[in-house]
Design a protein around this motif. Structure first.
Motif, PDB file in Angstrom:
ATOM      1  N   LEU A 250       0.839  -1.198   0.000  1.00 51.97           N
ATOM      2  CA  LEU A 250       0.000   0.000   0.000  1.00 51.97           C
ATOM      3  C   LEU A 250       0.874   1.249   0.000  1.00 51.97           C
ATOM      4  N   ASN A 251       0.494   2.235  -0.806  1.00 51.12           N
ATOM      5  CA  ASN A 251       1.140   3.542  -0.677  1.00 51.12           C
ATOM      6  C   ASN A 251       0.339   4.354   0.328  1.00 51.12           C
ATOM      7  N   LEU A 252       1.024   4.806   1.355  1.00 51.53           N
ATOM      8  CA  LEU A 252       0.381   5.468   2.479  1.00 51.53           C
ATOM      9  C   LEU A 252       0.967   6.859   2.679  1.00 51.53           C
ATOM     10  N   THR A 253       0.177   7.718   3.264  1.00 59.29           N
ATOM     11  CA  THR A 253       0.637   9.079   3.519  1.00 59.29           C
ATOM     12  C   THR A 253       0.556   9.393   5.000  1.00 59.29           C
ATOM     13  N   VAL A 254       1.217  10.455   5.397  1.00 62.33           N
ATOM     14  CA  VAL A 254       1.062  11.037   6.727  1.00 62.33           C
ATOM     15  C   VAL A 254       0.315  12.346   6.523  1.00 62.33           C
ATOM     16  N   ALA A 255      -0.938  12.378   6.935  1.00 66.40           N
ATOM     17  CA  ALA A 255      -1.796  13.542   6.712  1.00 66.40           C
ATOM     18  C   ALA A 255      -1.814  14.404   7.965  1.00 66.40           C
ATOM     19  N   ASP A 256      -1.193  15.563   7.889  1.00 65.64           N
ATOM     20  CA  ASP A 256      -1.126  16.483   9.019  1.00 65.64           C
ATOM     21  C   ASP A 256      -1.998  17.699   8.765  1.00 65.64           C
ATOM     22  N   PRO A 257      -2.752  18.159   9.758  1.00 68.87           N
ATOM     23  CA  PRO A 257      -3.475  19.418   9.589  1.00 68.87           C
ATOM     24  C   PRO A 257      -2.506  20.590   9.595  1.00 68.87           C
ATOM     25  N   VAL A 258      -2.733  21.555   8.732  1.00 71.11           N
ATOM     26  CA  VAL A 258      -1.892  22.756   8.738  1.00 71.11           C
ATOM     27  C   VAL A 258      -1.965  23.444  10.096  1.00 71.11           C
ATOM     28  N   ASP A 259      -3.168  23.585  10.609  1.00 76.02           N
ATOM     29  CA  ASP A 259      -3.369  24.174  11.937  1.00 76.02           C
ATOM     30  C   ASP A 259      -4.057  23.141  12.821  1.00 76.02           C
ATOM     31  N   PRO A 260      -3.301  22.458  13.669  1.00 77.18           N
ATOM     32  CA  PRO A 260      -3.911  21.398  14.490  1.00 77.18           C
ATOM     33  C   PRO A 260      -4.906  21.918  15.508  1.00 77.18           C
ATOM     34  N   THR A 261      -4.998  23.218  15.686  1.00 86.66           N
ATOM     35  CA  THR A 261      -5.993  23.776  16.594  1.00 86.66           C
ATOM     36  C   THR A 261      -7.294  24.139  15.879  1.00 86.66           C
ATOM     37  N   ASP A 262      -7.292  24.045  14.562  1.00 85.37           N
ATOM     38  CA  ASP A 262      -8.481  24.372  13.777  1.00 85.37           C
ATOM     39  C   ASP A 262      -9.201  23.079  13.427  1.00 85.37           C
ATOM     40  N   PRO A 263     -10.405  22.861  13.948  1.00 85.00           N
ATOM     41  CA  PRO A 263     -11.096  21.586  13.683  1.00 85.00           C
ATOM     42  C   PRO A 263     -11.372  21.349  12.209  1.00 85.00           C
ATOM     43  N   ARG A 264     -11.461  22.413  11.415  1.00 86.27           N
ATOM     44  CA  ARG A 264     -11.688  22.246   9.982  1.00 86.27           C
ATOM     45  C   ARG A 264     -10.453  21.679   9.293  1.00 86.27           C
ATOM     46  N   ASP A 265      -9.256  22.094   9.720  1.00 84.62           N
ATOM     47  CA  ASP A 265      -8.025  21.515   9.186  1.00 84.62           C
ATOM     48  C   ASP A 265      -7.841  20.081   9.673  1.00 84.62           C
TER      49      ASP A 265
END
Length: 507
Positions: A250-265
């Motif tokens: 499987l090709n997998l990614t590490v998905a990080d929110p740009v702003d971890p304090t923003d629930p939309r990110d």
């Protein structure tokens, strides 16, 4: 290997000239080495369509990539895999190169279009080639690692619906058993699929890979049938020989929110994680689709293709999971002001590969990038391996390997024909270091395969991008070991990483 997904974005062997890019680096003193675990496999990988050529020899017929590559605007420069690296005729010399580099193992794919050109009739001449290749590898002391499907579905099957059609699952199983009938006594590690994300979502939803469709529902149907084909083949091969090591990649990614304090990110990162990682990991290891994924894709038809008993087949236990990693990504609900809306290689209409990720945007970070614009993020590999081990592989008792990892750089030979690819050498070192960081954290990674052994046909990018530790001159077919190839050979010989430095810091 994968193209980065966009978010809303009996032939005789001809002599192959081979040159050496520099004398092999001296093996570092043991005190300065960071050793690999005992038995750690160090190898390299390729794929059939990307290197073999011989597109219409010995009974091979068109695959979906033969067809797609001839569509106007589908592939940069109109390049095709008709000749590629001519590996079909030069495999003996290429295996000699592998032995010279000291590879423990070679991960290659079998062309379905060569073995069952019409989708169901076995072509003995196609199997003859892979028998010759496997025997050559074993004679050179290189262990064969066989992948049954790396994206080259016979066009004849695509004409009947391809991976959106349930029939393809049975045709894939018949093909796998035909390959096993010929090679099962000599190949011990078998992986069913390479990167089903690309086959399903880049091919049927994004339109950037063959067969070039742009339909979210088709991508979901293809993903389910690919996994069903995987599980059915694992069961069939295990019935033939329960001593085989079986799995998939499987090709997998590490998905990080740009702003971890923003629930939309945070939600943007969650959606990409669900639709790239967990859409495959959860059915395979847990026998169910994630509930949040099902909510994301509600109304797109996944429920119409899932039948009673399918998930039990898909979750048939596996022995090995291959992780392919090139980069992670920072995701937001807002577009980046300087980022393109899409990352299409050509002018052909495309869409996001994610079936239900409207309003999700990738943001560039202050990281080095490759020639393809992919971010260099080795620490992401450490985090990915830790997560996959803890949440999936360890509870199932499944062995973990990094089966693809590599980088394209615009390296050119100097006046003496030597290839000094310092950036690739650093990339190799840092990602091996990231794996050892994961090992130090308790993740029993069993091996690493660099992508790619040879420069080759890079899918929609054609021949414009070079990933190899061996340079290929596509006019003369001359092979030149790059500095990175010599560095890798020294690492393999030493069974350790020079310098003992940790992987580069991430964002």
């Amino acid at each position: 290997m994968t193209t980065t997904p966009t978010t809303e974005a009996t032939p005789t062997t001809e002599a192959t000239p081979t040159t050496s890019a520099t004398p092999a680096p001296a093996v570092a003193p043991a005190a300065s080495l960071r050793p690999f675990p005992a038995g750690f496999v160090l190898g390299a990988a390729t794929a059939a369509y990307q290197i073999e050529g011989a597109a219409h020899e010995d009974g091979r017929r068109d695959s979906i990539w033969d067809t797609f590559s001839r569509e106007p605007g589908a592939v940069l420069g109109g390049d095709t895999g008709d000749v590629a690296c001519d590996h079909y005729h030069r495999y003996r010399d290429d295996v000699a190169l592998m032995a010279r580099l000291g590879l423990d193992s070679y991960r290659f794919s079998v062309s379905m279009a060569r073995v069952v050109p019409d989708g169901h009739t076995v072509n003995a001449k196609g199997l003859d080639f892979y028998e010759r290749l496997v025997d050559e590898l074993l004679g050179a002391g290189v262990s064969p690692w066989l992948t049954l499907y790396h994206w080259d579905l016979p066009q004849a099957l695509e004409d009947r619906g391809g991976w959106t059609a349930r029939e393809t699952v049975d045709r894939f199983t018949d093909y796998a058993l035909a390959v096993h009938d010929r090679l099962g006594d000599r190949v011990r590690t078998w992986t069913t699929l390479n990167e089903p994300f690309c086959s399903a979502f880049l091919g049927y939803t994004a339109g950037v890979h063959a067969p070039g469709h742009t339909d979210p529902a088709a991508g979901l149907a293809a993903a389910h049938h690919l996994m069903l084909g995987h599980g059915q083949v694992v069961r069939a091969l295990r019935d033939r020989d329960d001593s085989l090591s079986l799995g998939l990649t499987l090709n997998l990614t590490v998905a990080d929110p740009v702003d971890p304090t923003d629930p939309r990110d945070v939600d943007a990162a969650r959606r990409v994680d669900a639709q790239m990682n967990r859409v495959f990991l959860d059915p395979i290891f847990r026998g169910a689709y994630p509930s949040d994924l099902l909510e994301d894709v509600r109304g797109l038809g996944l429920e119409r293709v899932v039948r009673d008993g399918d998930l039990a087949v898909i979750s048939t236990p596996i022995d090995v999971l291959g992780v392919n990693y090139y980069q992670g990504e920072a995701l937001s609900h807002r577009p980046h002001p300087d980022a393109p809306v899409t990352e299409a290689v050509t002018a052909r209409p495309v869409r996001s590969p994610f079936p239900a990720a409207d309003g999700v945007f990738r943001h560039p970070r202050p990281l080095a990038t490759t020639a393809m614009g992919w971010e260099v993020q080795p620490e992401g590999l450490t985090r990915l391996l830790e997560r996959v081990h803890a949440e999936y592989a360890a509870p199932a008792g499944t062995e973990l390997y990094v089966t693809e990892n590599g980088a394209a750089f615009a390296d050119e030979p100097d006046g003496d024909g030597l290839v000094h690819d310092a950036a690739r050498t650093a990339f190799l070192h840092d990602h091996l270091g990231a794996i050892l960081d994961a090992v130090d954290a308790g993740v029993p990674v069993r091996g690493y395969f660099y992508w790619s052994l040879l420069d080759n046909y890079e899918w929609a990018w054609g021949y414009s991008q070079r990933f190899g530790i061996v340079r290929v001159d596509y006019d003369s077919q001359e092979r030149t070991i790059k500095d990175s190839g010599h560095a890798y050979a020294a690492i393999i010989a030493a069974r350790g990483l020079p310098g003992g430095s940790p992987a580069a810091d991430g964002p």
